[in-house]
Design an enzyme around this catalytic site. Structure first.
Site, PDB file in Angstrom:
ATOM      1  N   ARG A  34      43.320 -75.002 -55.736  1.00  0.00           N
ATOM      2  CA  ARG A  34      42.870 -76.401 -55.826  1.00  0.00           C
ATOM      3  C   ARG A  34      44.017 -77.336 -56.225  1.00  0.00           C
ATOM      4  NH1 ARG A  34      39.499 -72.659 -55.309  1.00  0.00           N
ATOM      5  NH2 ARG A  34      37.484 -73.207 -54.415  1.00  0.00           N
ATOM      6  N   ASP A 146      25.238 -85.312 -62.616  1.00  0.00           N
ATOM      7  CA  ASP A 146      26.301 -84.327 -62.377  1.00  0.00           C
ATOM      8  C   ASP A 146      27.641 -85.007 -62.650  1.00  0.00           C
ATOM      9  OD1 ASP A 146      26.165 -81.439 -60.702  1.00  0.00           O
ATOM     10  OD2 ASP A 146      28.150 -82.369 -60.786  1.00  0.00           O
TER      11      ASP A 146
HETATM   12  C1  LIG Z   1      26.061 -74.142 -59.835  1.00  0.00           C
HETATM   13  S1  LIG Z   1      25.631 -75.826 -59.910  1.00  0.00           S
HETATM   14  C2  LIG Z   1      23.961 -75.697 -60.489  1.00  0.00           C
HETATM   15  C3  LIG Z   1      23.014 -76.538 -59.677  1.00  0.00           C
HETATM   16  C4  LIG Z   1      21.542 -76.405 -60.075  1.00  0.00           C
HETATM   17  N1  LIG Z   1      21.335 -76.744 -61.449  1.00  0.00           N
HETATM   18  C5  LIG Z   1      21.031 -75.017 -59.789  1.00  0.00           C
HETATM   19  O1  LIG Z   1      20.774 -74.230 -60.708  1.00  0.00           O
HETATM   20  O2  LIG Z   1      20.878 -74.676 -58.608  1.00  0.00           O
HETATM   21  C6  LIG Z   1      26.511 -76.378 -61.362  1.00  0.00           C
HETATM   22  C7  LIG Z   1      26.697 -77.885 -61.409  1.00  0.00           C
HETATM   23  O3  LIG Z   1      27.121 -78.266 -62.730  1.00  0.00           O
HETATM   24  C8  LIG Z   1      28.013 -79.347 -62.618  1.00  0.00           C
HETATM   25  N2  LIG Z   1      28.837 -79.463 -63.840  1.00  0.00           N
HETATM   26  C9  LIG Z   1      29.830 -78.656 -64.261  1.00  0.00           C
HETATM   27  N3  LIG Z   1      30.381 -79.137 -65.380  1.00  0.00           N
HETATM   28  C10 LIG Z   1      29.719 -80.269 -65.697  1.00  0.00           C
HETATM   29  C11 LIG Z   1      29.825 -81.233 -66.743  1.00  0.00           C
HETATM   30  N4  LIG Z   1      30.756 -81.131 -67.705  1.00  0.00           N
HETATM   31  N5  LIG Z   1      28.989 -82.278 -66.742  1.00  0.00           N
HETATM   32  C12 LIG Z   1      28.051 -82.411 -65.772  1.00  0.00           C
HETATM   33  N6  LIG Z   1      27.893 -81.545 -64.743  1.00  0.00           N
HETATM   34  C13 LIG Z   1      28.726 -80.487 -64.702  1.00  0.00           C
HETATM   35  C14 LIG Z   1      28.832 -79.001 -61.377  1.00  0.00           C
HETATM   36  O4  LIG Z   1      29.453 -80.134 -60.809  1.00  0.00           O
HETATM   37  C15 LIG Z   1      27.777 -78.369 -60.472  1.00  0.00           C
HETATM   38  O5  LIG Z   1      27.262 -79.279 -59.542  1.00  0.00           O
END
Ligand SMILES: C[S@@+](CC[C@H](N)C(=O)[O-])C[C@H]1O[C@@H](n2cnc3c(N)ncnc32)[C@H](O)[C@@H]1O
Length: 279
Positions: A34, A146
């Site tokens: 990345r 998010d």
């Molecule tokens: C694997 S996805 C989970 C999506 C959904 N909750 C599910 O279980 O299917 C994790 C999400 O957490 C978000 N995320 C990670 N760190 C974060 C933070 N510090 N604040 C807000 N969102 C965050 C990522 O951008 C990502 O879209």
């Protein structure tokens, strides 16, 4: 381009401080790919330049945002962990509604914290439409947040491919999606109206302090990317944000053990859910 261990630690410590996401040593290659992408896009020659750009020449956080947009894992789909959602609809939702009805409060507020491309909040919207008794009498609001602006833009459009909707029961697919062209499913306006998509970093105390009166927090498959210290921080905010008697749902591989003992552990339909005590 190769990231030295020293450079890797500088990058990952920075991301950890900003977003709570902790990359272990074995993730070096993932992060390196990345960084390479950003170097190319910014026309920079070496990693040191990039790290300086990220840490010291980014007053508006534009580069941090671009980096986070490619660094976060956004895997999700509709009706993920179906049985957990069924348990929510059949047990906890009913319990909270009964309690609220008794005190004449007809407002329900849910929060999908880490909503990614929107499948989770739209799934909750479908469940509420389908399962909430006297749904029309309730004022329902689903906050969906998010850290990643790319996924939020996708979520707001609400247009999905077959992979995302594979677990949606056929009758819900017919009721809640339009299919204008082959292999494209677009969520109906009625669901979109229920979901309020906003950018929010779960490590941002000021941002979190704007949220309150939540009955259900779904923070599934988000805190797995954090370490225990950042999990503890986030969860203590969740406690303040939840209404007494409100619930938190985590992903199936996540738990509150070693994070917080402030919640009651409830077993509902074979699933563990965490409840803020009522008093
Ligand atoms: C694997 S996805 C989970 C999506 C959904 N909750 C599910 O279980 O299917 C994790 C999400 O957490 C978000 N995320 C990670 N760190 C974060 C933070 N510090 N604040 C807000 N969102 C965050 C990522 O951008 C990502 O879209």
């Amino acid at each position: 381009m190769k990231l030295s261990k020293y450079e890797y630690h500088r990058v990952r410590d920075f991301i950890y401080r900003k977003a709570g996401i902790f990359f272990e040593d074995r993730k070096l290659y993932f992060v390196q790919k990345r960084v390479e992408k950003r170097l190319e896009e910014l026309n920079l020659e070496n990693t040191d330049q990039y790290i300086r750009e990220l840490q010291f020449r980014d007053p508006n956080g534009k580069e941090l945002q671009a980096f986070l947009n490619i660094l976060t894992t956004n895997e999700t789909y509709f009706f993920r962990e179906f049985d957990q959602l069924a348990s929510f609809a059949e047990h906890c939702l009913t319990e909270v509604c009964e309690r609220k009805r008794k005190i004449g409060n007809a407002k329900l507020r849910l929060w999908s914290a880490g909503c990614s491309t929107g499948e989770e909040p739209y799934t909750l919207a479908i469940i509420l439409k389908e399962m909430l008794e006297n749904e029309k009498d309730w004022l329902v609001d689903i906050l969906a947040t998010d850290i990643n602006t790319r996924v939020l833009n996708f979520a707001k459009k609400g247009v999905y491919e077959p992979r995302a909707i594979k677990d949606v029961p056929q009758e819900y697919l017919t009721s809640w999606f339009n299919s204008y062209k082959k292999d494209t499913y677009s969520v109906k306006q009625e669901l979109k109206k229920m979901c309020d998509f906003r950018i929010l970093n779960l490590m941002d105390k000021a941002g979190l302090s704007q949220i309150s009166n939540i009955d259900f927090i779904f923070c599934r498959n988000v805190l797995i990317y954090f370490d225990n210290d950042s999990r503890k921080q986030v969860v203590s905010h969740f406690y303040d944000i939840l209404n007494p008697g409100g619930f938190i749902y985590l992903g199936h591989s996540e738990s509150m053990t070693r994070i917080s003992s402030a919640f009651k552990i409830r077993r509902k339909g074979g699933y563990i859910v965490y409840q803020k005590p009522e008093n």
